[in-house]
Motif scaffolding. Structure first.
Motif, PDB file in Angstrom:
ATOM      1  N   ASN A   1       0.834  -1.211   0.000  1.00  0.00           N
ATOM      2  CA  ASN A   1       0.000   0.000   0.000  1.00  0.00           C
ATOM      3  C   ASN A   1       0.868   1.261   0.000  1.00  0.00           C
ATOM      4  O   ASN A   1       0.528   2.239  -0.663  1.00  0.00           O
ATOM      5  N   ALA A   2       1.976   1.240   0.745  1.00  0.00           N
ATOM      6  CA  ALA A   2       2.869   2.404   0.767  1.00  0.00           C
ATOM      7  C   ALA A   2       3.483   2.634  -0.612  1.00  0.00           C
ATOM      8  O   ALA A   2       3.626   3.783  -1.051  1.00  0.00           O
TER       9      ALA A   2
ATOM     10  N   ALA B   1      10.782   3.543  -0.845  1.00  0.00           N
ATOM     11  CA  ALA B   1      11.387   2.837   0.292  1.00  0.00           C
ATOM     12  C   ALA B   1      10.645   3.218   1.574  1.00  0.00           C
ATOM     13  O   ALA B   1      11.089   4.085   2.330  1.00  0.00           O
ATOM     14  N   PRO B   2       9.507   2.566   1.847  1.00  0.00           N
ATOM     15  CA  PRO B   2       8.762   2.892   3.067  1.00  0.00           C
ATOM     16  C   PRO B   2       9.596   2.582   4.318  1.00  0.00           C
ATOM     17  O   PRO B   2      10.388   1.649   4.336  1.00  0.00           O
ATOM     18  N   VAL B   3       9.393   3.380   5.338  1.00  0.00           N
ATOM     19  CA  VAL B   3      10.057   3.154   6.619  1.00  0.00           C
ATOM     20  C   VAL B   3       9.238   2.131   7.399  1.00  0.00           C
ATOM     21  O   VAL B   3       8.023   2.258   7.515  1.00  0.00           O
TER      22      VAL B   3
ATOM     23  N   GLU C   1       5.110   8.710   2.303  1.00  0.00           N
ATOM     24  CA  GLU C   1       5.172  10.164   2.154  1.00  0.00           C
ATOM     25  C   GLU C   1       3.853  10.813   1.776  1.00  0.00           C
ATOM     26  O   GLU C   1       3.797  12.012   1.560  1.00  0.00           O
ATOM     27  N   SER C   2       2.786  10.026   1.703  1.00  0.00           N
ATOM     28  CA  SER C   2       1.483  10.582   1.353  1.00  0.00           C
ATOM     29  C   SER C   2       0.727  10.979   2.615  1.00  0.00           C
ATOM     30  O   SER C   2       0.743  10.266   3.611  1.00  0.00           O
ATOM     31  N   HIS C   3       0.047  12.101   2.550  1.00  0.00           N
ATOM     32  CA  HIS C   3      -0.781  12.533   3.674  1.00  0.00           C
ATOM     33  C   HIS C   3      -2.180  11.931   3.629  1.00  0.00           C
ATOM     34  O   HIS C   3      -2.941  12.045   4.588  1.00  0.00           O
ATOM     35  N   ALA C   4      -2.525  11.278   2.520  1.00  0.00           N
ATOM     36  CA  ALA C   4      -3.859  10.674   2.377  1.00  0.00           C
ATOM     37  C   ALA C   4      -3.964   9.460   3.295  1.00  0.00           C
ATOM     38  O   ALA C   4      -3.168   8.523   3.199  1.00  0.00           O
TER      39      ALA C   4
ATOM     40  N   ARG D   1       5.570  14.592   7.662  1.00  0.00           N
ATOM     41  CA  ARG D   1       5.876  14.217   6.277  1.00  0.00           C
ATOM     42  C   ARG D   1       5.207  12.874   5.972  1.00  0.00           C
ATOM     43  O   ARG D   1       5.816  11.819   6.088  1.00  0.00           O
ATOM     44  N   GLY D   2       3.937  12.884   5.650  1.00  0.00           N
ATOM     45  CA  GLY D   2       3.236  11.657   5.297  1.00  0.00           C
ATOM     46  C   GLY D   2       2.440  11.087   6.448  1.00  0.00           C
ATOM     47  O   GLY D   2       1.787  11.812   7.193  1.00  0.00           O
TER      48      GLY D   2
END
Length: 125
Positions: free
Chosen positions: A45-46, A54-56, A73-76, A113-114
């Motif tokens: 999903n990330a 590269a999701p954390v 990094e998305s705010h949604a 940030r996201g």
């Protein structure tokens, strides 16, 4: 997961780290498998929705609770789709239902940030 790249190095490393953490803490194989599958869903999903290469991934044990978070990094914030809104043959849209069924809790926390999308499992012991 709709065509995920299950051989991605970031997914493989995250799954191995999760497995190592859970084995050291004495979790059973069934719960480890559930957690690995839920983690894979959040990472995919990330990539797909958070557009984050590269999701954390954060893995923590808090007493008898395992918490796994995936940052993008998305705010949604994620939206769960319900079966009645999806066609019977839909290949995508059920990932968060899967996460909900495999874990005790899940949610999302906005960040500067996201966001972090997380799930928790409680140990039976």
């Amino acid at each position: 997961m709709c065509n995920p790249n299950l051989n991605s190095p970031s997914l493989a490393l995250a799954r191995q780290s999760l497995r190592d953490t859970m084995v050291r803490a004495g979790w059973d194989d069934h719960r480890i498998f559930d957690a690995e599958l839920a983690l894979a869903e959040l990472i995919v999903n990330a990539w797909r929705h958070g557009r984050t290469v590269a999701p954390v991934v954060l893995i923590a044990t808090l007493g008898r609770t395992l918490r796994v978070s995936v940052g993008d990094e998305s705010h949604a914030l994620p939206e769960q789709h319900f079966s009645s809104a999806l066609g019977e043959l839909a290949e995508c849209g059920r990932g968060l239902q899967l996460v909900e069924g495999l874990t005790h809790r899940w949610g999302a926390d906005p960040q500067e940030r996201g966001k972090l999308v997380w799930f928790e499992l409680d140990s039976a012991a």
